[in-house]
Write a protein that holds these residues in place. Structure first.
Motif, short mmCIF file in Angstrom:
data_model
loop_
_atom_site.label_atom_id
_atom_site.label_comp_id
_atom_site.label_asym_id
_atom_site.label_seq_id
_atom_site.Cartn_x
_atom_site.Cartn_y
_atom_site.Cartn_z
N GLU A 131 0.83 -1.20 0.00
CA GLU A 131 0.00 0.00 0.00
C GLU A 131 0.86 1.25 0.00
N HIS A 132 0.41 2.25 -0.76
CA HIS A 132 1.16 3.51 -0.90
C HIS A 132 0.18 4.68 -0.93
N GLU A 133 0.77 5.88 -0.85
CA GLU A 133 -0.02 7.10 -0.99
C GLU A 133 0.78 8.12 -1.79
N TYR A 134 0.18 8.57 -2.88
CA TYR A 134 0.73 9.67 -3.67
C TYR A 134 0.06 10.92 -3.11
N THR A 135 0.84 11.80 -2.49
CA THR A 135 0.31 13.02 -1.88
C THR A 135 1.11 14.21 -2.36
N VAL A 136 0.42 15.21 -2.91
CA VAL A 136 1.10 16.41 -3.40
C VAL A 136 0.29 17.65 -3.05
N LYS A 137 1.01 18.75 -2.84
CA LYS A 137 0.35 20.04 -2.63
C LYS A 137 -0.05 20.62 -3.97
N VAL A 138 -1.20 21.27 -3.99
CA VAL A 138 -1.74 21.88 -5.21
C VAL A 138 -1.83 23.38 -4.98
N PRO A 139 -1.24 24.19 -5.89
CA PRO A 139 -1.28 25.64 -5.69
C PRO A 139 -2.70 26.20 -5.88
N PRO A 140 -2.99 27.33 -5.22
CA PRO A 140 -4.33 27.94 -5.31
C PRO A 140 -4.77 28.22 -6.75
N LYS A 141 -3.83 28.58 -7.63
CA LYS A 141 -4.20 28.94 -9.01
C LYS A 141 -4.85 27.79 -9.78
N ALA A 142 -4.66 26.55 -9.32
CA ALA A 142 -5.24 25.39 -10.01
C ALA A 142 -6.74 25.27 -9.78
N PHE A 143 -7.26 25.97 -8.79
CA PHE A 143 -8.67 25.86 -8.43
C PHE A 143 -9.47 27.01 -9.02
N SER A 144 -9.81 26.89 -10.28
CA SER A 144 -10.55 27.95 -10.96
C SER A 144 -12.04 27.64 -11.10
N SER A 145 -12.46 26.50 -10.57
CA SER A 145 -13.87 26.12 -10.67
C SER A 145 -14.27 25.27 -9.46
N GLU A 146 -15.57 25.07 -9.30
CA GLU A 146 -16.07 24.29 -8.17
C GLU A 146 -15.75 22.81 -8.29
N VAL A 147 -15.60 22.33 -9.51
CA VAL A 147 -15.25 20.94 -9.77
C VAL A 147 -13.97 20.92 -10.58
N VAL A 148 -13.02 20.08 -10.16
CA VAL A 148 -11.75 19.99 -10.88
C VAL A 148 -11.58 18.60 -11.47
N SER A 149 -10.81 18.55 -12.53
CA SER A 149 -10.47 17.30 -13.19
C SER A 149 -9.04 16.94 -12.81
N VAL A 150 -8.83 15.71 -12.40
CA VAL A 150 -7.48 15.23 -12.09
C VAL A 150 -7.18 14.07 -13.02
N ASP A 151 -6.12 14.22 -13.82
CA ASP A 151 -5.68 13.19 -14.75
C ASP A 151 -4.39 12.58 -14.23
#
Length: 180
Positions: A131-151
């Motif tokens: 078991e693992h966890e990929y954890t990263v910080k996301v800058p505020p500028k990435a949140f331009s909408s109420e719903v985000v897409s993560v690829d």
């Protein structure tokens, strides 16, 4: 709860919106319209085996197995609700997953990278089974909408036909987005 026809329409709408986003230079807003009464906003945490959030798994996921997880393909995507303070303070993206022993034996290592609303996030390398966890910080500028897409993208995966009829990446339990 969404009816199967409602899920199909929502899945197609999400897939179309997400696939068109990278083709344009302008920032696109991902909008999700849920048509069934009583259905609230999308979740910021998706348990891959939960039928209530399955519609948010927009690409690259196989069917639920053992009522608790799903295999992915080499590329997979999810739509997540933006946490309330993320547009000003940033967020933290977390992918909880496992790499089975036979997969790591064949591939030796897997690098996971992600793009959130067009913002590339740092990759991380995993070279052990378990078991693992990929954890990263996301800058505020990435949140331009109420719903985000993560690829998500995997550097290596097992092609269809090598050990299974399906393309196999990693085993995912949860994907979450929280405020910093």
């Amino acid at each position: 709860m969404l009816r199967p026809s409602g899920r199909l329409i929502l899945s197609i709408t999400l897939a179309a919106a997400i696939s068109l986003a990278p083709a344009c230079k302008r920032k696109k807003t991902l909008t999700v319209e849920l048509t069934d009464e009583g259905t609230g906003p999308l979740a910021s945490t998706v348990h891959t085996a939960d039928p209530k959030t399955a519609v948010q798994l927009t690409k690259g996921f196989h069917a639920v197995e053992q009522n608790s997880w799903r295999w992915t393909k080499g590329q997979f995507s999810v739509a997540l609700q933006t946490p309330p303070t993320a547009p000003t303070k940033g967020g933290v993206l977390s992918l909880k997953f496992a790499i089975p022993e036979p997969v790591i034996e064949k591939l030796q290592s897997i690098e996971i990278s992600a793009v959130l609303n067009g913002t590339p996030l740092p990759p991380q390398k995993f070279d052990k089974a378990g078991e693992h966890e990929y954890t990263v910080k996301v800058p505020p500028k990435a949140f331009s909408s109420e719903v985000v897409s993560v690829d998500f993208s995997l550097s290596k995966f097992l092609p269809a036909g090598s050990v299974d009829l399906r393309e196999l990446g990693v085993v995912v339990k949860t994907i979450s987005l929280e405020s910093q």
